[in-house]
Design a protein around this motif. Sequence first.
Motif, PDB file in Angstrom:
ATOM      1  N   GLU A  29       0.826  -1.213   0.000  1.00  0.00           N
ATOM      2  CA  GLU A  29       0.000   0.000   0.000  1.00  0.00           C
ATOM      3  C   GLU A  29       0.865   1.271   0.000  1.00  0.00           C
ATOM      4  O   GLU A  29       0.348   2.376  -0.006  1.00  0.00           O
ATOM      5  N   ILE A  30       2.173   1.073   0.026  1.00  0.00           N
ATOM      6  CA  ILE A  30       3.119   2.200   0.036  1.00  0.00           C
ATOM      7  C   ILE A  30       3.690   2.378  -1.373  1.00  0.00           C
ATOM      8  O   ILE A  30       4.159   1.413  -1.981  1.00  0.00           O
ATOM      9  N   PHE A  31       3.659   3.598  -1.868  1.00  0.00           N
ATOM     10  CA  PHE A  31       4.263   3.932  -3.163  1.00  0.00           C
ATOM     11  C   PHE A  31       5.405   4.914  -2.919  1.00  0.00           C
ATOM     12  O   PHE A  31       5.163   6.050  -2.506  1.00  0.00           O
ATOM     13  N   ILE A  32       6.628   4.471  -3.179  1.00  0.00           N
ATOM     14  CA  ILE A  32       7.789   5.368  -3.010  1.00  0.00           C
ATOM     15  C   ILE A  32       7.815   6.336  -4.194  1.00  0.00           C
ATOM     16  O   ILE A  32       7.580   5.940  -5.340  1.00  0.00           O
ATOM     17  N   ASN A  33       8.126   7.598  -3.906  1.00  0.00           N
ATOM     18  CA  ASN A  33       8.172   8.586  -4.991  1.00  0.00           C
ATOM     19  C   ASN A  33       9.381   9.506  -4.829  1.00  0.00           C
ATOM     20  O   ASN A  33      10.224   9.302  -3.949  1.00  0.00           O
ATOM     21  N   ASP A  34       9.434  10.526  -5.655  1.00  0.00           N
ATOM     22  CA  ASP A  34      10.557  11.471  -5.595  1.00  0.00           C
ATOM     23  C   ASP A  34      10.188  12.701  -4.773  1.00  0.00           C
ATOM     24  O   ASP A  34      10.728  13.781  -4.979  1.00  0.00           O
ATOM     25  N   GLY A  35       9.263  12.548  -3.838  1.00  0.00           N
ATOM     26  CA  GLY A  35       8.866  13.659  -2.975  1.00  0.00           C
ATOM     27  C   GLY A  35       7.361  13.846  -3.028  1.00  0.00           C
ATOM     28  O   GLY A  35       6.700  13.417  -3.981  1.00  0.00           O
ATOM     29  N   ALA A  36       6.832  14.503  -2.018  1.00  0.00           N
ATOM     30  CA  ALA A  36       5.380  14.612  -1.891  1.00  0.00           C
ATOM     31  C   ALA A  36       4.759  15.580  -2.886  1.00  0.00           C
ATOM     32  O   ALA A  36       3.585  15.474  -3.219  1.00  0.00           O
ATOM     33  N   LYS A  37       5.551  16.530  -3.386  1.00  0.00           N
ATOM     34  CA  LYS A  37       4.961  17.501  -4.295  1.00  0.00           C
ATOM     35  C   LYS A  37       4.410  16.818  -5.541  1.00  0.00           C
ATOM     36  O   LYS A  37       3.309  17.112  -5.987  1.00  0.00           O
ATOM     37  N   SER A  38       5.193  15.890  -6.107  1.00  0.00           N
ATOM     38  CA  SER A  38       4.750  15.211  -7.326  1.00  0.00           C
ATOM     39  C   SER A  38       3.414  14.510  -7.103  1.00  0.00           C
ATOM     40  O   SER A  38       2.484  14.674  -7.898  1.00  0.00           O
ATOM     41  N   ASP A  39       3.316  13.740  -6.043  1.00  0.00           N
ATOM     42  CA  ASP A  39       2.099  12.956  -5.873  1.00  0.00           C
ATOM     43  C   ASP A  39       0.905  13.799  -5.425  1.00  0.00           C
ATOM     44  O   ASP A  39      -0.219  13.563  -5.872  1.00  0.00           O
ATOM     45  N   THR A  40       1.130  14.808  -4.584  1.00  0.00           N
ATOM     46  CA  THR A  40      -0.015  15.665  -4.218  1.00  0.00           C
ATOM     47  C   THR A  40      -0.528  16.367  -5.479  1.00  0.00           C
ATOM     48  O   THR A  40      -1.719  16.595  -5.613  1.00  0.00           O
ATOM     49  N   GLY A  41       0.381  16.671  -6.385  1.00  0.00           N
ATOM     50  CA  GLY A  41      -0.035  17.310  -7.633  1.00  0.00           C
ATOM     51  C   GLY A  41      -0.616  16.339  -8.645  1.00  0.00           C
ATOM     52  O   GLY A  41      -1.539  16.674  -9.383  1.00  0.00           O
ATOM     53  N   ASN A  42      -0.102  15.112  -8.681  1.00  0.00           N
ATOM     54  CA  ASN A  42      -0.513  14.156  -9.720  1.00  0.00           C
ATOM     55  C   ASN A  42      -1.753  13.346  -9.361  1.00  0.00           C
ATOM     56  O   ASN A  42      -2.452  12.865 -10.241  1.00  0.00           O
ATOM     57  N   GLN A  65       1.320   5.241 -12.015  1.00  0.00           N
ATOM     58  CA  GLN A  65       2.745   5.322 -11.684  1.00  0.00           C
ATOM     59  C   GLN A  65       3.582   4.435 -12.600  1.00  0.00           C
ATOM     60  O   GLN A  65       4.656   4.839 -13.037  1.00  0.00           O
ATOM     61  N   SER A  66       3.077   3.230 -12.918  1.00  0.00           N
ATOM     62  CA  SER A  66       3.917   2.355 -13.742  1.00  0.00           C
ATOM     63  C   SER A  66       3.967   2.853 -15.183  1.00  0.00           C
ATOM     64  O   SER A  66       4.898   2.532 -15.912  1.00  0.00           O
ATOM     65  N   THR A  67       3.004   3.681 -15.576  1.00  0.00           N
ATOM     66  CA  THR A  67       3.050   4.263 -16.922  1.00  0.00           C
ATOM     67  C   THR A  67       3.914   5.519 -16.975  1.00  0.00           C
ATOM     68  O   THR A  67       4.666   5.723 -17.916  1.00  0.00           O
ATOM     69  N   LYS A  68       3.804   6.362 -15.954  1.00  0.00           N
ATOM     70  CA  LYS A  68       4.412   7.690 -16.058  1.00  0.00           C
ATOM     71  C   LYS A  68       5.623   7.937 -15.166  1.00  0.00           C
ATOM     72  O   LYS A  68       6.202   9.012 -15.225  1.00  0.00           O
ATOM     73  N   PHE A  69       5.932   6.997 -14.277  1.00  0.00           N
ATOM     74  CA  PHE A  69       6.992   7.264 -13.302  1.00  0.00           C
ATOM     75  C   PHE A  69       7.922   6.072 -13.242  1.00  0.00           C
ATOM     76  O   PHE A  69       7.457   4.941 -13.265  1.00  0.00           O
ATOM     77  N   ASN A  70       9.220   6.315 -13.169  1.00  0.00           N
ATOM     78  CA  ASN A  70      10.152   5.192 -13.086  1.00  0.00           C
ATOM     79  C   ASN A  70      10.902   5.135 -11.764  1.00  0.00           C
ATOM     80  O   ASN A  70      11.967   4.553 -11.670  1.00  0.00           O
ATOM     81  N   GLY A  71      10.328   5.757 -10.761  1.00  0.00           N
ATOM     82  CA  GLY A  71      10.860   5.554  -9.423  1.00  0.00           C
ATOM     83  C   GLY A  71      11.876   6.585  -8.973  1.00  0.00           C
ATOM     84  O   GLY A  71      12.427   7.346  -9.754  1.00  0.00           O
ATOM     85  N   ALA A  72      12.077   6.590  -7.646  1.00  0.00           N
ATOM     86  CA  ALA A  72      13.161   7.379  -7.054  1.00  0.00           C
ATOM     87  C   ALA A  72      14.427   6.537  -7.202  1.00  0.00           C
ATOM     88  O   ALA A  72      14.357   5.311  -7.282  1.00  0.00           O
ATOM     89  N   SER A  73      15.568   7.165  -7.214  1.00  0.00           N
ATOM     90  CA  SER A  73      16.804   6.411  -7.457  1.00  0.00           C
ATOM     91  C   SER A  73      17.073   5.413  -6.332  1.00  0.00           C
ATOM     92  O   SER A  73      16.648   5.614  -5.184  1.00  0.00           O
ATOM     93  N   TYR A  74      17.784   4.358  -6.669  1.00  0.00           N
ATOM     94  CA  TYR A  74      18.208   3.362  -5.681  1.00  0.00           C
ATOM     95  C   TYR A  74      18.970   4.052  -4.545  1.00  0.00           C
ATOM     96  O   TYR A  74      18.764   3.763  -3.365  1.00  0.00           O
ATOM     97  N   ILE A  75      19.811   5.012  -4.914  1.00  0.00           N
ATOM     98  CA  ILE A  75      20.624   5.715  -3.919  1.00  0.00           C
ATOM     99  C   ILE A  75      19.735   6.493  -2.941  1.00  0.00           C
ATOM    100  O   ILE A  75      19.933   6.453  -1.730  1.00  0.00           O
ATOM    101  N   SER A  76      18.724   7.164  -3.472  1.00  0.00           N
ATOM    102  CA  SER A  76      17.795   7.908  -2.605  1.00  0.00           C
ATOM    103  C   SER A  76      17.029   6.962  -1.687  1.00  0.00           C
ATOM    104  O   SER A  76      16.765   7.282  -0.528  1.00  0.00           O
TER     105      SER A  76
END
Length: 413
Positions: free
Chosen positions: A101-114, A287-298
């Motif tokens: 139920e958890i989706f990792i992203n590149d920060g909350a701004k992207s998902d609150t906006g998307n 997400q699987s169509t438009k996003f390829n994840g936050a980096s492994y390092i992050s």
Amino acid sequence: MALVNIHYLNLQNNYLFADIAKKVNVFKVTHPKANVISLGIGDVTQPLCPAVINAMHRAVDEMATAENFHGYGPERGYRFLREAIVRNDFQPRGIHLSPDEIFINDGAKSDTGNMQEVLHWDNFIGVTDPIYPVYIDSNVMIGRCGTFEDGKWTNVTYMPCTAENGFIPKIPEDKHMDVIYLCYPNNPTGTVISRQELRKWVNFALKNDALIFYDAAYQAYIQDPDIPHSIYEIRGARKCAVEFRSYSKTAGFTGVRCGYTVVPKEVTVATFEGERIPLHQLWLRRQSTKFNGASYISQRAAEAIYTPEGKEQVQQTIDYYMQNARHMLTVLRSLGFECYGGENAPYIWMRTPSGTSSWQFFEELLYGAHVVCTPGVGFGPSGEGYVRFTAFGSHEQTEEALRRIENWMSRQG
Ligand SMILES: *Cc1c(COP(=O)(O)O)cnc(C)c1O
């Protein structure tokens, strides 16, 4: 001919931080010797903690060998991080979530906006006012907000949060809302919501079949043990709420980029025929169509926050900022200013002296004390007559800014 998405043309041009920068630049050009201190923009200043830095170094080294190299990651993010989140952010608070139920992203701004894009364009949204501008602007982009009149969008329900109502939004009886955006601890007011008040919102959403988008980007700053950190501490929220979290303010990740969104499997949205579609399924598809994840390092960096050293070090930085907040509250109040927030959040929301608009006070403070604040009206009509100060500065800068404000006030008599 490529036609424009005309809704973009409806966006208001007053991008708050650009307007502030312009005014500060004018000041700097006319006062080249002045050294301006900004307590305005909501970016952090303290470095990443050693546990995070070490984890990032290790992850970089892994990327240097073919055996340990990581390319595209799993759609929802790495399991090591999603499990650490469930175990550390939710289980101790009695909340049971599945790592799925958890989706990792590149920060909350992207998902609150998307997040708004998986919903039909003619849903009605409601926001507390003042508010983080992303929620409204991202809905304007799809044409959901109507037209802009007298500082407000005609199809948006604004729920004022002011000193007069103790910053507790009143649930409107007469307005139809399908989607409600709540942000606690709040940016910009720095105020929090009690369990009892949050329960009213969850009950409202369940009763009216509405969805709550809950932004908990500042939950790590909560000091009072009675204040909820997650909307899922409220019974029934798993059926009606999505929660956004971010490591940006929690652990200084504004430049690293990592956060996550919780989309419980019970949350559903309706078709016109009344069929219910799990939001989780829509979001995974999106997400699987438009996003390829936050980096492994992050993601390895974020995981390190949950180690014993990481927890302790992150807490030290939060304490550092909250020490600023306490100091700011003490000094500003001693000067006779009416201040709110700052106790469970890194923001202080200050009422301007009577009759002074947000922008007027901004200019007076800039020219009188060489200190930058953020005009409250930039966050919505109910922000007029307030300014926001952030506690994200260094101790030295914060103290210097406060000294200047004291001197400026004493010169005014
Ligand atoms: C800073 C902030 C965020 C987080 O933004 P990131 O994209 O994670 O850096 C989200 N919501 C609010 C209200 C914020 O102030």
